[in-house]
Design an enzyme around this catalytic site. Sequence first.
Site, PDB file in Angstrom:
ATOM      1  N   ASN A  14       0.817  -1.214   0.000  1.00 10.49           N
ATOM      2  CA  ASN A  14       0.000   0.000   0.000  1.00 10.49           C
ATOM      3  C   ASN A  14       0.846   1.257   0.000  1.00 10.49           C
ATOM      4  OD1 ASN A  14      -2.744  -0.408  -0.269  1.00 10.49           O
ATOM      5  ND2 ASN A  14      -3.067  -0.870   1.887  1.00 10.49           N
ATOM      6  N   GLU A  16      -6.310  -6.894   4.994  1.00  8.86           N
ATOM      7  CA  GLU A  16      -5.835  -7.827   3.968  1.00  8.86           C
ATOM      8  C   GLU A  16      -5.975  -9.279   4.420  1.00  8.86           C
ATOM      9  OE1 GLU A  16      -2.197  -7.113   6.568  1.00  8.86           O
ATOM     10  OE2 GLU A  16      -4.054  -6.099   6.021  1.00  8.86           O
TER      11      GLU A  16
END
Length: 254
Positions: free
Chosen positions: A127, A163
């Site tokens: 990210n 996630e």
Amino acid sequence: MRMFNSSYHPKEFFQELWREVSKGNVWRGEIRNQAKNGDYFWVNTTIVPFLDYEKKPLRYIVIRNDITRNKENEKKLEYLSNIDGLTSLFNRRYFDHMLHYYWESPSHCHYPLSVILFDVDYFKSYNDYYGHVLGDQCLINISTRIKGLLDSYEAVCARYGGEEFAVILPQRESHEAYLIAEKIRFEIEQLHIPHQMSNISEWVTMSFGVASVIPNESLNSKELLELADQALYEAKKCGRNRVFRFEETLVLSK
């Protein structure tokens, strides 16, 4: 009612209905019917018995209001309340509900119940490097692949948080759950999603923890989840991008 019977309600439903109005009482409830073209429709129904001089039902007045659209909206809201908005997998709340259901269900209590927990390796770094838009797309791509792989199984797959993903596999033994987890691990790596910030691969990879038990009084469903979480921790500790099975402490590296 016989003409429009959709076979949705059990016979006990109508037995209770007629038992009530036969006593001279008003009955109220919701009934799912079926039209001649096969479509289903819901009606909010009130049945009012008219009594003779012996206080026995002489005839009935039935008042029905079509509530099909309301029922459809309720169903959509119920579905949406159980779905993760980004990935279209089930959400954590529904996963926890179904895990408890399978654990307590009499029809499943004599069979193994397996859980797989897994998450994306070094996703924070992903990210930070690629940005949250590509991070979200990465999770969507993974979720789509997982759904395709699990279509042939009775499985509940959820985005458990961030996630992290989780799968319930009822009536699947430990080695079966292990092989399913390994299949998912392999297929996700084969998506070849670039991950330049990973310490173990040029592609996005995932680590997996598997736990399997036969539901019993000495454990509860949360403890089964904790075993899978411990297995996931061991998979990461052993180098990531692998499946760790708690029961037999078996590690399968890539």
